[in-house]
Design a protein around this motif. Structure first.
Motif, PDB file in Angstrom:
ATOM      1  N   VAL A 133       0.845  -1.191   0.000  1.00  0.00           N
ATOM      2  CA  VAL A 133       0.000   0.000   0.000  1.00  0.00           C
ATOM      3  C   VAL A 133       0.885   1.248   0.000  1.00  0.00           C
ATOM      4  N   PHE A 134       0.520   2.225  -0.849  1.00  0.00           N
ATOM      5  CA  PHE A 134       1.320   3.438  -1.001  1.00  0.00           C
ATOM      6  C   PHE A 134       0.422   4.665  -1.051  1.00  0.00           C
ATOM      7  N   SER A 135       0.956   5.770  -0.588  1.00  0.00           N
ATOM      8  CA  SER A 135       0.267   7.045  -0.742  1.00  0.00           C
ATOM      9  C   SER A 135       0.588   7.605  -2.125  1.00  0.00           C
ATOM     10  N   MET A 136      -0.195   8.593  -2.562  1.00  0.00           N
ATOM     11  CA  MET A 136       0.079   9.234  -3.840  1.00  0.00           C
ATOM     12  C   MET A 136       1.457   9.891  -3.815  1.00  0.00           C
ATOM     13  N   GLU A 137       1.829  10.500  -2.678  1.00  0.00           N
ATOM     14  CA  GLU A 137       3.133  11.148  -2.574  1.00  0.00           C
ATOM     15  C   GLU A 137       4.264  10.137  -2.755  1.00  0.00           C
ATOM     16  N   GLU A 138       4.107   8.941  -2.175  1.00  0.00           N
ATOM     17  CA  GLU A 138       5.142   7.914  -2.323  1.00  0.00           C
ATOM     18  C   GLU A 138       5.240   7.446  -3.767  1.00  0.00           C
ATOM     19  N   LEU A 139       4.114   7.282  -4.421  1.00  0.00           N
ATOM     20  CA  LEU A 139       4.121   6.862  -5.824  1.00  0.00           C
ATOM     21  C   LEU A 139       4.736   7.933  -6.716  1.00  0.00           C
ATOM     22  N   LEU A 140       4.424   9.180  -6.441  1.00  0.00           N
ATOM     23  CA  LEU A 140       5.005  10.266  -7.227  1.00  0.00           C
ATOM     24  C   LEU A 140       6.522  10.319  -7.030  1.00  0.00           C
ATOM     25  N   GLY A 141       6.963  10.049  -5.801  1.00  0.00           N
ATOM     26  CA  GLY A 141       8.399  10.020  -5.535  1.00  0.00           C
ATOM     27  C   GLY A 141       9.083   8.909  -6.312  1.00  0.00           C
ATOM     28  N   LYS A 142       8.454   7.743  -6.373  1.00  0.00           N
ATOM     29  CA  LYS A 142       9.011   6.629  -7.128  1.00  0.00           C
ATOM     30  C   LYS A 142       9.003   6.937  -8.627  1.00  0.00           C
ATOM     31  N   ALA A 143       7.930   7.577  -9.095  1.00  0.00           N
ATOM     32  CA  ALA A 143       7.849   7.930 -10.511  1.00  0.00           C
ATOM     33  C   ALA A 143       8.939   8.936 -10.886  1.00  0.00           C
ATOM     34  N   LYS A 144       9.170   9.911 -10.024  1.00  0.00           N
ATOM     35  CA  LYS A 144      10.222  10.894 -10.276  1.00  0.00           C
ATOM     36  C   LYS A 144      11.590  10.207 -10.331  1.00  0.00           C
ATOM     37  N   ALA A 145      11.810   9.242  -9.434  1.00  0.00           N
ATOM     38  CA  ALA A 145      13.074   8.496  -9.434  1.00  0.00           C
ATOM     39  C   ALA A 145      13.204   7.664 -10.701  1.00  0.00           C
ATOM     40  N   ALA A 146      12.088   7.138 -11.206  1.00  0.00           N
ATOM     41  CA  ALA A 146      12.122   6.341 -12.435  1.00  0.00           C
ATOM     42  C   ALA A 146      12.526   7.193 -13.635  1.00  0.00           C
ATOM     43  N   GLY A 152      14.392   9.806 -13.444  1.00  0.00           N
ATOM     44  CA  GLY A 152      15.776  10.209 -13.262  1.00  0.00           C
ATOM     45  C   GLY A 152      16.006  11.625 -13.737  1.00  0.00           C
ATOM     46  N   GLU A 153      17.007  11.800 -14.561  1.00  0.00           N
ATOM     47  CA  GLU A 153      17.327  13.132 -15.069  1.00  0.00           C
ATOM     48  C   GLU A 153      16.483  13.519 -16.280  1.00  0.00           C
ATOM     49  N   GLU A 154      15.691  12.568 -16.784  1.00  0.00           N
ATOM     50  CA  GLU A 154      14.811  12.876 -17.919  1.00  0.00           C
ATOM     51  C   GLU A 154      13.612  13.696 -17.455  1.00  0.00           C
ATOM     52  N   GLU A 155      13.058  14.459 -18.375  1.00  0.00           N
ATOM     53  CA  GLU A 155      11.829  15.177 -18.110  1.00  0.00           C
ATOM     54  C   GLU A 155      10.656  14.265 -18.435  1.00  0.00           C
ATOM     55  N   GLY A 156       9.716  14.133 -17.528  1.00  0.00           N
ATOM     56  CA  GLY A 156       8.575  13.263 -17.789  1.00  0.00           C
ATOM     57  C   GLY A 156       7.444  13.515 -16.821  1.00  0.00           C
ATOM     58  N   ASP A 157       6.282  13.032 -17.181  1.00  0.00           N
ATOM     59  CA  ASP A 157       5.078  13.201 -16.374  1.00  0.00           C
ATOM     60  C   ASP A 157       4.975  12.049 -15.370  1.00  0.00           C
ATOM     61  N   SER A 158       5.207  12.354 -14.109  1.00  0.00           N
ATOM     62  CA  SER A 158       5.174  11.299 -13.086  1.00  0.00           C
ATOM     63  C   SER A 158       3.790  10.697 -12.935  1.00  0.00           C
ATOM     64  N   ARG A 159       2.753  11.529 -13.030  1.00  0.00           N
ATOM     65  CA  ARG A 159       1.395  11.012 -12.870  1.00  0.00           C
ATOM     66  C   ARG A 159       1.012  10.057 -13.997  1.00  0.00           C
ATOM     67  N   SER A 160       1.623  10.232 -15.163  1.00  0.00           N
ATOM     68  CA  SER A 160       1.309   9.336 -16.277  1.00  0.00           C
ATOM     69  C   SER A 160       1.742   7.907 -15.975  1.00  0.00           C
ATOM     70  N   LEU A 161       2.826   7.743 -15.212  1.00  0.00           N
ATOM     71  CA  LEU A 161       3.280   6.404 -14.851  1.00  0.00           C
ATOM     72  C   LEU A 161       2.304   5.737 -13.887  1.00  0.00           C
ATOM     73  N   ILE A 162       1.771   6.516 -12.959  1.00  0.00           N
ATOM     74  CA  ILE A 162       0.790   5.966 -12.018  1.00  0.00           C
ATOM     75  C   ILE A 162      -0.478   5.568 -12.766  1.00  0.00           C
ATOM     76  N   LEU A 163      -0.914   6.409 -13.686  1.00  0.00           N
ATOM     77  CA  LEU A 163      -2.092   6.100 -14.492  1.00  0.00           C
ATOM     78  C   LEU A 163      -1.853   4.855 -15.335  1.00  0.00           C
ATOM     79  N   TRP A 164      -0.645   4.694 -15.820  1.00  0.00           N
ATOM     80  CA  TRP A 164      -0.269   3.514 -16.612  1.00  0.00           C
ATOM     81  C   TRP A 164      -0.460   2.231 -15.800  1.00  0.00           C
ATOM     82  N   LEU A 165      -0.055   2.237 -14.530  1.00  0.00           N
ATOM     83  CA  LEU A 165      -0.259   1.064 -13.679  1.00  0.00           C
ATOM     84  C   LEU A 165      -1.737   0.818 -13.399  1.00  0.00           C
ATOM     85  N   LEU A 166      -2.490   1.884 -13.168  1.00  0.00           N
ATOM     86  CA  LEU A 166      -3.923   1.750 -12.897  1.00  0.00           C
ATOM     87  C   LEU A 166      -4.656   1.153 -14.088  1.00  0.00           C
ATOM     88  N   LYS A 167      -4.329   1.602 -15.285  1.00  0.00           N
ATOM     89  CA  LYS A 167      -4.998   1.115 -16.489  1.00  0.00           C
ATOM     90  C   LYS A 167      -4.737  -0.359 -16.732  1.00  0.00           C
TER      91      LYS A 167
END
Length: 376
Positions: free
Chosen positions: A73-86, A88-103
């Motif tokens: 179980v994770f909070s949205m903040e924890e998931l966003l932190g993991k997405a940002k780490a994923a 890395g130095e690239e620019e990307g939409d962190s929320r899109s990764l969470i939505l990708w898992l949900l879908k």
């Protein structure tokens, strides 16, 4: 909760969105029929393996950051932190990764009162996906090593010997704050796993408060004793045992292995921020078997970055060495000289019982990674 349980709590609109993501037909009206269809489709190993292989590099990193974490179980903040780490130095939409898992039905909104503002990973799906990650690197089982080292319990015993040494001896410090070499040699002779004082000139910093002054294993013992308040460095230039430290000796208390392991995780996260992922890879690949270090190196590629004078390869060797000292792994050598690793039962319990993802780096008062930027 497992995948089937979470599906039963999911409304029919979300089930249909998952169905459309995979592009297969199914009833859009019957919830039970939708659940059966999804379970059948995602229950096939080949289908799941193809989904994993179809992930891009960022998606793969995000999946490992979420699924290698032993929490479900994770909070949205924890998931966003993991997405940002994923990203890395690239620019990307962190929320899109969470939505990708949900879908894909690999992540669900919490369904109980305790988790209703959180997000939940299906426990059985996580285990299956982690096995698929490991199988990508595992080949036929390696032969048993011709020799191996197993140091389970020895670090805690040598911590006790260090405290006893301070209790029964006057231990002065140099102007740099180090135990004099002659005292180090005398101390190390009492250890189960002896070391030698640091003699060779070279850069030593970043792996502990006193790492620049002592060999690797004793550096961890010393910093741990200082962190726990068992010893104190007096302004007069002596090491003294505190009341707490004396109590450990007088009461013959053995230091819990999990506390020393947790301290090491927090200490080494400074130079290796993704250490929890690396440790999890080692457990996946080497639990209950002997696995070549070269295989582990390939698996953790990208999770260990060079650190000043250390390469990714030398950092992994250092990690494995310290995990052996902590009793988490055994290290062996095959008949052909190949370096092998096997996770101990105690080590597996430590790795699974302590989520390194939630362990933050130590305060600089206890790690001070830059204070030792000097030649020794």
């Amino acid at each position: 909760m497992n995948f089937a349980e979470l599906l039963t709590y999911t409304d029919i609109d979300q089930l249909n969105r998952i169905r459309k993501t995979y592009g297969f037909e199914g009833s859009v009206h019957s919830k039970n029929e939708l659940i059966r269809t999804l379970l059948c489709h995602l229950g096939r190993r080949q289908e799941l393996a193809e989904q994993i292989r179809g992930c891009d590099a960022v998606q793969t990193r995000f999946l490992q950051l979420v699924f290698f974490d032993y929490r479900d179980v994770f909070s949205m903040e924890e998931l966003l932190g993991k997405a940002k780490a994923a990203w890395g130095e690239e620019e990307g939409d962190s929320r899109s990764l969470i939505l990708w898992l949900l879908k894909r039905g690999w992540l669900f909104p919490g369904v109980t009162l305790r988790t209703r503002h959180l997000y939940q990973v299906p426990r059985d799906l996580k285990e299956r996906i982690n096995r698929l990650f490991a199988e990508e690197f595992l080949e036929d089982a390696s032969d048993e090593p011709v020799a191996y080292r197993d140091e389970q319990g020895m670090l805690a015993q040598d911590l006790s010997r260090f405290l006893a040494f301070v209790m029964h001896n006057e231990v002065p410090l140099t102007a740099d704050g180090a135990i004099y070499r002659q005292h180090q040699r005398k101390l190390f002779k009492t250890f189960i796993v002896p070391e030698k004082p640091v003699e060779k000139k070279g850069w030593r910093f970043g792996f502990g408060r006193r790492y620049h002054l002592y060999p690797d294993r004793f550096s961890l013992i010393y910093d741990y004793a200082y962190y726990q308040g068992y010893i104190t460095e007096e302004e007069t230039g002596w090491i003294r045992l505190t009341e707490k430290g004396a109590g450990k000796i007088l009461n013959k208390e053995t230091e819990p292995g999990q506390e020393m392991y947790r301290f090491w995780l927090r200490l080494y996260r400074k130079p290796v921020p993704h250490l929890p992922v690396v440790v999890r890879w080692i457990d996946l690949l080497a639990r209950g078997r002997w696995t070549p270090v070269e295989v582990i190196q390939r698996a953790v590629n990208g999770w260990i970055e060079p650190y000043y004078y250390e390469t990714a390869e030398s950092l992994l060797r250092r990690i494995l060495k310290m995990m052996m000292h902590l009793g988490v792994i055994r290290m062996g050598e095959g008949a052909d000289g190949e370096k092998l690793v096997s996770v101990t039962d105690e080590g597996h319990a430590l790795i699974t019982g302590i989520s390194g993802f939630t362990e933050e780096g130590l305060d600089d008062r206890f790690s001070n990674p830059l204070s030792g930027n000097r030649m020794v």
